[in-house]
Design a protein around this motif. Structure first.
Motif, PDB file in Angstrom:
ATOM      1  N   ASN A   1      -7.996  -2.477  -9.033  1.00 37.21           N
ATOM      2  CA  ASN A   1      -7.935  -1.024  -8.881  1.00 37.21           C
ATOM      3  C   ASN A   1      -9.098  -0.501  -8.036  1.00 37.21           C
ATOM      4  O   ASN A   1      -8.939   0.442  -7.272  1.00 37.21           O
ATOM      5  CB  ASN A   1      -7.895  -0.341 -10.250  1.00 37.21           C
ATOM      6  CG  ASN A   1      -6.596  -0.636 -10.966  1.00 37.21           C
ATOM      7  OD1 ASN A   1      -5.514  -0.458 -10.428  1.00 37.21           O
ATOM      8  ND2 ASN A   1      -6.704  -1.137 -12.190  1.00 37.21           N
TER       9      ASN A   1
ATOM     10  N   GLU B   1      -7.805   4.274   5.241  1.00 41.56           N
ATOM     11  CA  GLU B   1      -6.634   5.126   5.039  1.00 41.56           C
ATOM     12  C   GLU B   1      -5.526   4.871   6.054  1.00 41.56           C
ATOM     13  O   GLU B   1      -4.353   4.796   5.677  1.00 41.56           O
ATOM     14  CB  GLU B   1      -7.056   6.603   5.023  1.00 41.56           C
ATOM     15  CG  GLU B   1      -6.067   7.506   4.307  1.00 41.56           C
ATOM     16  CD  GLU B   1      -4.834   7.840   5.113  1.00 41.56           C
ATOM     17  OE1 GLU B   1      -3.764   7.982   4.510  1.00 41.56           O
ATOM     18  OE2 GLU B   1      -4.933   7.946   6.341  1.00 41.56           O
TER      19      GLU B   1
ATOM     20  N   CYS C   1      -3.770   1.826   4.912  1.00 42.10           N
ATOM     21  CA  CYS C   1      -3.139   2.057   3.621  1.00 42.10           C
ATOM     22  C   CYS C   1      -1.887   2.925   3.744  1.00 42.10           C
ATOM     23  O   CYS C   1      -0.899   2.692   3.056  1.00 42.10           O
ATOM     24  CB  CYS C   1      -4.152   2.713   2.689  1.00 42.10           C
ATOM     25  SG  CYS C   1      -3.687   2.720   0.973  1.00 42.10           S
ATOM     26  N   HIS C   2      -1.935   3.906   4.611  1.00 40.81           N
ATOM     27  CA  HIS C   2      -0.803   4.824   4.797  1.00 40.81           C
ATOM     28  C   HIS C   2      -0.583   5.119   6.275  1.00 40.81           C
ATOM     29  O   HIS C   2      -0.827   6.245   6.730  1.00 40.81           O
ATOM     30  CB  HIS C   2      -1.047   6.134   4.032  1.00 40.81           C
ATOM     31  CG  HIS C   2      -1.004   5.962   2.555  1.00 40.81           C
ATOM     32  ND1 HIS C   2      -2.137   5.934   1.786  1.00 40.81           N
ATOM     33  CD2 HIS C   2       0.035   5.762   1.704  1.00 40.81           C
ATOM     34  CE1 HIS C   2      -1.796   5.757   0.528  1.00 40.81           C
ATOM     35  NE2 HIS C   2      -0.491   5.633   0.453  1.00 40.81           N
TER      36      HIS C   2
ATOM     37  N   PHE D   1       0.842  -1.207   0.000  1.00 43.79           N
ATOM     38  CA  PHE D   1       0.000   0.000   0.000  1.00 43.79           C
ATOM     39  C   PHE D   1       0.875   1.254   0.000  1.00 43.79           C
ATOM     40  O   PHE D   1       0.621   2.198  -0.742  1.00 43.79           O
ATOM     41  CB  PHE D   1      -0.935   0.020   1.206  1.00 43.79           C
ATOM     42  CG  PHE D   1      -2.099  -0.920   1.115  1.00 43.79           C
ATOM     43  CD1 PHE D   1      -2.880  -0.994  -0.033  1.00 43.79           C
ATOM     44  CD2 PHE D   1      -2.434  -1.729   2.187  1.00 43.79           C
ATOM     45  CE1 PHE D   1      -3.966  -1.852  -0.115  1.00 43.79           C
ATOM     46  CE2 PHE D   1      -3.515  -2.596   2.121  1.00 43.79           C
ATOM     47  CZ  PHE D   1      -4.287  -2.663   0.962  1.00 43.79           C
TER      48      PHE D   1
ATOM     49  N   PHE E   1      -8.189  -1.357  -4.489  1.00 46.51           N
ATOM     50  CA  PHE E   1      -7.177  -0.426  -3.990  1.00 46.51           C
ATOM     51  C   PHE E   1      -7.800   0.932  -3.642  1.00 46.51           C
ATOM     52  O   PHE E   1      -7.502   1.510  -2.600  1.00 46.51           O
ATOM     53  CB  PHE E   1      -6.073  -0.255  -5.038  1.00 46.51           C
ATOM     54  CG  PHE E   1      -4.772   0.236  -4.487  1.00 46.51           C
ATOM     55  CD1 PHE E   1      -3.925  -0.627  -3.813  1.00 46.51           C
ATOM     56  CD2 PHE E   1      -4.379   1.550  -4.654  1.00 46.51           C
ATOM     57  CE1 PHE E   1      -2.710  -0.191  -3.306  1.00 46.51           C
ATOM     58  CE2 PHE E   1      -3.176   2.006  -4.155  1.00 46.51           C
ATOM     59  CZ  PHE E   1      -2.335   1.132  -3.481  1.00 46.51           C
TER      60      PHE E   1
ATOM     61  N   ASN F   1       3.764   1.651  -1.142  1.00 49.24           N
ATOM     62  CA  ASN F   1       4.457   1.802  -2.425  1.00 49.24           C
ATOM     63  C   ASN F   1       3.491   1.889  -3.608  1.00 49.24           C
ATOM     64  O   ASN F   1       3.927   1.839  -4.750  1.00 49.24           O
ATOM     65  CB  ASN F   1       5.426   0.637  -2.633  1.00 49.24           C
ATOM     66  CG  ASN F   1       6.572   0.674  -1.664  1.00 49.24           C
ATOM     67  OD1 ASN F   1       7.121   1.729  -1.368  1.00 49.24           O
ATOM     68  ND2 ASN F   1       6.947  -0.483  -1.137  1.00 49.24           N
ATOM     69  N   ASP F   2       2.181   1.999  -3.313  1.00 52.30           N
ATOM     70  CA  ASP F   2       1.156   2.029  -4.359  1.00 52.30           C
ATOM     71  C   ASP F   2       1.278   0.850  -5.324  1.00 52.30           C
ATOM     72  O   ASP F   2       1.045   0.981  -6.516  1.00 52.30           O
ATOM     73  CB  ASP F   2       1.187   3.354  -5.127  1.00 52.30           C
ATOM     74  CG  ASP F   2       0.705   4.512  -4.280  1.00 52.30           C
ATOM     75  OD1 ASP F   2      -0.194   4.301  -3.438  1.00 52.30           O
ATOM     76  OD2 ASP F   2       1.231   5.632  -4.438  1.00 52.30           O
ATOM     77  N   ASP F   3       1.640  -0.309  -4.787  1.00 51.17           N
ATOM     78  CA  ASP F   3       1.774  -1.528  -5.577  1.00 51.17           C
ATOM     79  C   ASP F   3       0.442  -2.277  -5.530  1.00 51.17           C
ATOM     80  O   ASP F   3       0.202  -3.119  -4.662  1.00 51.17           O
ATOM     81  CB  ASP F   3       2.912  -2.388  -5.016  1.00 51.17           C
ATOM     82  CG  ASP F   3       3.221  -3.601  -5.873  1.00 51.17           C
ATOM     83  OD1 ASP F   3       2.384  -3.982  -6.725  1.00 51.17           O
ATOM     84  OD2 ASP F   3       4.306  -4.183  -5.672  1.00 51.17           O
ATOM     85  N   VAL F   4      -0.421  -1.954  -6.481  1.00 52.29           N
ATOM     86  CA  VAL F   4      -1.778  -2.497  -6.533  1.00 52.29           C
ATOM     87  C   VAL F   4      -1.756  -4.019  -6.629  1.00 52.29           C
ATOM     88  O   VAL F   4      -2.491  -4.711  -5.902  1.00 52.29           O
ATOM     89  CB  VAL F   4      -2.556  -1.891  -7.721  1.00 52.29           C
ATOM     90  CG1 VAL F   4      -3.937  -2.509  -7.852  1.00 52.29           C
ATOM     91  CG2 VAL F   4      -2.652  -0.380  -7.592  1.00 52.29           C
TER      92      VAL F   4
ATOM     93  N   LYS G   1      -7.944   2.740   0.077  1.00 56.71           N
ATOM     94  CA  LYS G   1      -7.453   4.110   0.264  1.00 56.71           C
ATOM     95  C   LYS G   1      -8.514   5.007   0.897  1.00 56.71           C
ATOM     96  O   LYS G   1      -8.213   5.845   1.737  1.00 56.71           O
ATOM     97  CB  LYS G   1      -7.022   4.710  -1.081  1.00 56.71           C
ATOM     98  CG  LYS G   1      -5.680   4.274  -1.543  1.00 56.71           C
ATOM     99  CD  LYS G   1      -5.369   4.951  -2.869  1.00 56.71           C
ATOM    100  CE  LYS G   1      -3.897   5.119  -3.051  1.00 56.71           C
ATOM    101  NZ  LYS G   1      -3.563   5.775  -4.320  1.00 56.71           N
TER     102      LYS G   1
END
Length: 142
Positions: free
Chosen positions: A65, A76, A79-80, A41, A68, A43-46, A72
């Motif tokens: 997608n 959240e 995810c981050h 997540f 994902f 690294n935005d590696d879906v 997000k």
């Protein structure tokens, strides 16, 4: 000298056996999987993030997608995360279901508790079957 060599070989074999058993521990295995998904997540590696989802999740979100984007928006802090640490874990039915508590400090300064439900698949692998997230940092147990 023979005795020393025999003891050395037995100790090495025992340590190898312990290391193998430990590597196959479902708690350790699934904890590493959660960390790998969080890194995906970040690294935005879906593709990688989606690969950890259980078939039931993939049935709800057949497009990676869309999955994902949902994470997000609705998860959240997962995810981050700003920071995270593992709390308690529980294995049910000899590892058929694993629950992990993950304590998260969000980038926004808020604290969260995420409970991951991980299911063993028919092939013996594990997949993330769901995550319940609540604003809280105190461990309430699983």
């Amino acid at each position: 000298m023979r005795t020393f060599l025999a003891v050395f070989i037995l100790c090495a074999a025992f340590l190898a056996l312990v290391a193998t058993a430990r590597a196959e521990d479902p708690i350790d295995t699934t904890r590493a999987m959660i960390e790998a998904q969080i890194k995906a997540f970040l690294n935005d590696d879906v593709d990688a993030a989606y690969s950890y989802a259980a078939p039931g999740i993939k049935a709800i979100y057949p497009d990676k997608n869309v999955f994902f984007a949902m994470v997000k928006k609705s998860y959240e802090p997962v995810c981050h995360p700003g920071n995270y640490a593992f709390g308690r874990s529980r294995s049910i039915d000899n590892g058929a279901m694993i629950y992990h508590e993950v304590l998260i400090s969000g980038r926004d300064g808020k604290d969260w508790t995420a409970i991951y439900q991980i299911a063993r698949q028919p092939d013996g692998s594990y997949k993330i079957n769901g995550v319940h997230i609540v604003p809280n940092t105190e461990s309430k147990g699983i």
